[in-house]
Design an enzyme around this catalytic site. Structure first.
Site, PDB file in Angstrom:
ATOM      1  N   ASP A 147     -10.237   7.680   5.341  1.00  0.00           N
ATOM      2  CA  ASP A 147      -9.929   6.776   4.229  1.00  0.00           C
ATOM      3  C   ASP A 147     -10.790   5.512   4.308  1.00  0.00           C
ATOM      4  O   ASP A 147     -10.294   4.398   4.180  1.00  0.00           O
ATOM      5  CB  ASP A 147      -8.446   6.410   4.224  1.00  0.00           C
ATOM      6  CG  ASP A 147      -7.927   6.060   2.825  1.00  0.00           C
ATOM      7  OD1 ASP A 147      -8.631   6.366   1.837  1.00  0.00           O
ATOM      8  OD2 ASP A 147      -6.833   5.480   2.719  1.00  0.00           O
ATOM      9  N   PHE A 182       1.624   3.147   2.432  1.00  0.00           N
ATOM     10  CA  PHE A 182       2.529   3.193   3.588  1.00  0.00           C
ATOM     11  C   PHE A 182       3.764   2.340   3.350  1.00  0.00           C
ATOM     12  O   PHE A 182       4.871   2.695   3.724  1.00  0.00           O
ATOM     13  CB  PHE A 182       1.774   2.706   4.832  1.00  0.00           C
ATOM     14  CG  PHE A 182       2.618   2.610   6.065  1.00  0.00           C
ATOM     15  CD1 PHE A 182       2.789   3.705   6.899  1.00  0.00           C
ATOM     16  CD2 PHE A 182       3.237   1.421   6.414  1.00  0.00           C
ATOM     17  CE1 PHE A 182       3.559   3.618   8.043  1.00  0.00           C
ATOM     18  CE2 PHE A 182       3.999   1.321   7.554  1.00  0.00           C
ATOM     19  CZ  PHE A 182       4.170   2.422   8.381  1.00  0.00           C
ATOM     20  N   GLY A 183       3.601   1.195   2.729  1.00  0.00           N
ATOM     21  CA  GLY A 183       4.719   0.277   2.528  1.00  0.00           C
ATOM     22  C   GLY A 183       4.208  -1.123   2.264  1.00  0.00           C
ATOM     23  O   GLY A 183       3.172  -1.317   1.634  1.00  0.00           O
ATOM     24  N   THR A 184       4.929  -2.108   2.784  1.00  0.00           N
ATOM     25  CA  THR A 184       4.622  -3.511   2.541  1.00  0.00           C
ATOM     26  C   THR A 184       4.127  -4.161   3.820  1.00  0.00           C
ATOM     27  O   THR A 184       4.601  -3.845   4.912  1.00  0.00           O
ATOM     28  CB  THR A 184       5.871  -4.254   2.034  1.00  0.00           C
ATOM     29  OG1 THR A 184       6.428  -3.524   0.924  1.00  0.00           O
ATOM     30  CG2 THR A 184       5.525  -5.655   1.569  1.00  0.00           C
ATOM     31  N   VAL A 185       3.179  -5.084   3.669  1.00  0.00           N
ATOM     32  CA  VAL A 185       2.633  -5.802   4.820  1.00  0.00           C
ATOM     33  C   VAL A 185       3.041  -7.273   4.727  1.00  0.00           C
ATOM     34  O   VAL A 185       2.906  -7.898   3.678  1.00  0.00           O
ATOM     35  CB  VAL A 185       1.097  -5.695   4.882  1.00  0.00           C
ATOM     36  CG1 VAL A 185       0.565  -6.356   6.151  1.00  0.00           C
ATOM     37  CG2 VAL A 185       0.660  -4.233   4.817  1.00  0.00           C
ATOM     38  N   GLY A 214       0.823  -1.209   0.000  1.00  0.00           N
ATOM     39  CA  GLY A 214       0.000   0.000   0.000  1.00  0.00           C
ATOM     40  C   GLY A 214       0.846   1.243   0.000  1.00  0.00           C
ATOM     41  O   GLY A 214       2.078   1.187  -0.175  1.00  0.00           O
TER      42      GLY A 214
END
Length: 446
Positions: free
Chosen positions: A266, A151-154, A149
């Site tokens: 969101d 923000f980054g990686t999950v 996403g």
């Protein structure tokens, strides 16, 4: 054991958190919505007038959707066959409460909440080390990646005590001030909320250029994936109504029952995670903001526009004035998404159908709601009734002026009644089918 009549929220003095009950039975608190809700026939003219003003603002507030990688599938390895999260007894304390009357508090203020296998520590209290994070994710193994996403990686991970978690690893942008602000916003918000329909926060870590957030792992993917039948199943309308109610409860909690109102900013189908029992949990608080301080007389927060194209409140987009009603608008888009199955913006469709909410509301006011029902769903009388009622609520949520939109708690009340009507109509449909089948069998035997 606490009395079932207990409805008043209590606050744990050490955490400042208010916990919530598990499933909530149908309550008289919601019965008021039945009499308050206008019938479709008597309100149709008002609906048509309102729809014209709604339609006029859609195009201006939608821009091309942001590019986001879709969530990757994850093949569970044996290491992740850990026990599911369990719940224990309730805990309660005393303390000051937000200024709400007991009749308003209703279902949002129980005292039962689940703990996790990290030995019942308070959400957000777990202090992680990079060594623990590396071990939990096998050094951020690509095979453990479950999402991507803004923000980054999950990654999916397993802590030493067996707790299965989602580990959000921020993009390595140590000089990115914007990302740092979002990270801190999410941490502050997650640390002060606890609700059955919000993703549980376990803890975080800032180490050199690493920013890590550890949250509850929700095993069944996103709502958007299920609307797309990504997992092979079709989410029936009964489940979709349950999801809508769960989300309404979660957002109502943020708006009304935290120490200070929180605006999520969101609300969208890809930020709604589903459990194995298809209950919804709202995630991703990177854009969350504290609402205006009503005690000071403020009515809104002036802030840079944040959110996702297709869900943005046009009034917020135009004035930069953020209120809880901006979440209500996004929720209205989500309701349309639930009954149509379409994404908020469908760039490959013909022009008049590209903005899903605008197209759906127009069809609804023209008396052709059934044509927009998700083709994966059956055209039963129960589905048709719920479709009409959900679109009527969506129309209210999508009002161009925030003053004309309902509060989220009102949305939850209306949805409870929609689900009640749906269940009654579904039972009636089943009785009719059974009666018809029996008559057919009797005629053949004669």
């Amino acid at each position: 054991m606490k009395s079932p009549n207990h409805v008043h929220g209590r606050r744990n003095p050490s955490s400042g958190l208010r916990s919530t009950p598990d499933r909530v039975p149908y309550s008289p608190a919601y019965s008021e919505a039945s009499s308050a809700r206008s019938s479709s026939s008597s309100s149709r003219s008002r609906v048509a007038v309102a729809a014209k003003s709604v339609a006029g603002v859609f195009v201006a507030c939608f821009t091309p959707p942001e590019d986001k990688s879709s969530t990757n599938s994850f093949a569970d390895s044996a290491e992740f066959k850990a026990p599911s999260v369990a719940s224990d007894g309730s805990r309660a304390g005393t303390g000051s409460e937000r200024r709400r009357s007991s009749s308003e508090r209703g279902i949002y203020s129980g005292s039962n909440h689940s703990t996790h296998s990290t030995h019942g520590r308070e959400p957000g209290s777990v202090k992680f080390t990079m060594e623990e994070i590396f071990k939990a994710t096998r050094n951020f193994s690509p095979s453990f990646k479950i999402g991507q996403g803004g923000f980054g990686t999950v990654f999916k991970g397993r802590l030493e005590d067996g707790t299965v978690v989602a580990v959000k690893r921020a993009k390595k942008s140590v000089y990115d001030k914007h990302l740092g602000v979002e990270f801190q916003s999410e941490i502050r918000t997650l640390a002060q909320v606890e609700h059955l329909n919000l993703v549980k926060f376990y803890g975080c870590l800032e180490h050199e250029d690493e920013r890590i957030v550890v949250v509850e792992y929700v095993p069944n993917g996103t709502l958007r994936e299920h609307l797309d039948s990504f997992h092979g199943n079709v989410l029936d309308l009964a489940a979709r109504l349950d999801v809508a109610i769960d989300v309404a409860h979660a957002v109502t909690y943020l708006h009304m029952y935290t120490d200070h109102p929180i605006i999520h900013r969101d609300i969208k189908s890809s930020n709604i995670l589903l459990t194995e029992n298809f209950r919804a949990k709202v995630a991703d608080f990177g854009f969350a903001r504290l609402a205006a301080d009503s005690d000071s007389g403020a009515t809104h927060v002036s802030t840079q526009v944040k959110g996702t194209a297709g869900y943005l409140d046009p009034e917020y987009l135009r004035t930069y004035q953020l209120t809880e009603k901006s979440d209500v608008y996004s929720f209205g888009v989500l309701l349309v998404e639930l009954v149509t199955g379409r994404r908020p913006i469908e760039p490959k469709r013909e022009m008049k159908e590209r903005i899903t909410a605008k197209w759906a509301i127009k069809k609804f006011t023209e008396g052709d709601a059934i044509s927009i029902l998700d083709p994966k769903l059956e055209c039963t009388s129960a589905n048709h009734l719920a479709l009409e009622q959900v679109l009527e609520l969506a129309l209210q949520c999508l009002a161009p002026r925030r003053q004309n939109r309902p509060i989220m708690r009102r949305c939850a009340e209306i949805l409870w009644n929609i689900r009640k009507d749906y269940r009654e109509q579904s039972s009636s449909d089943l009785r009719s089918v059974s009666s018809f089948t029996q008559r057919s069998i009797s005629l053949r035997e004669e």
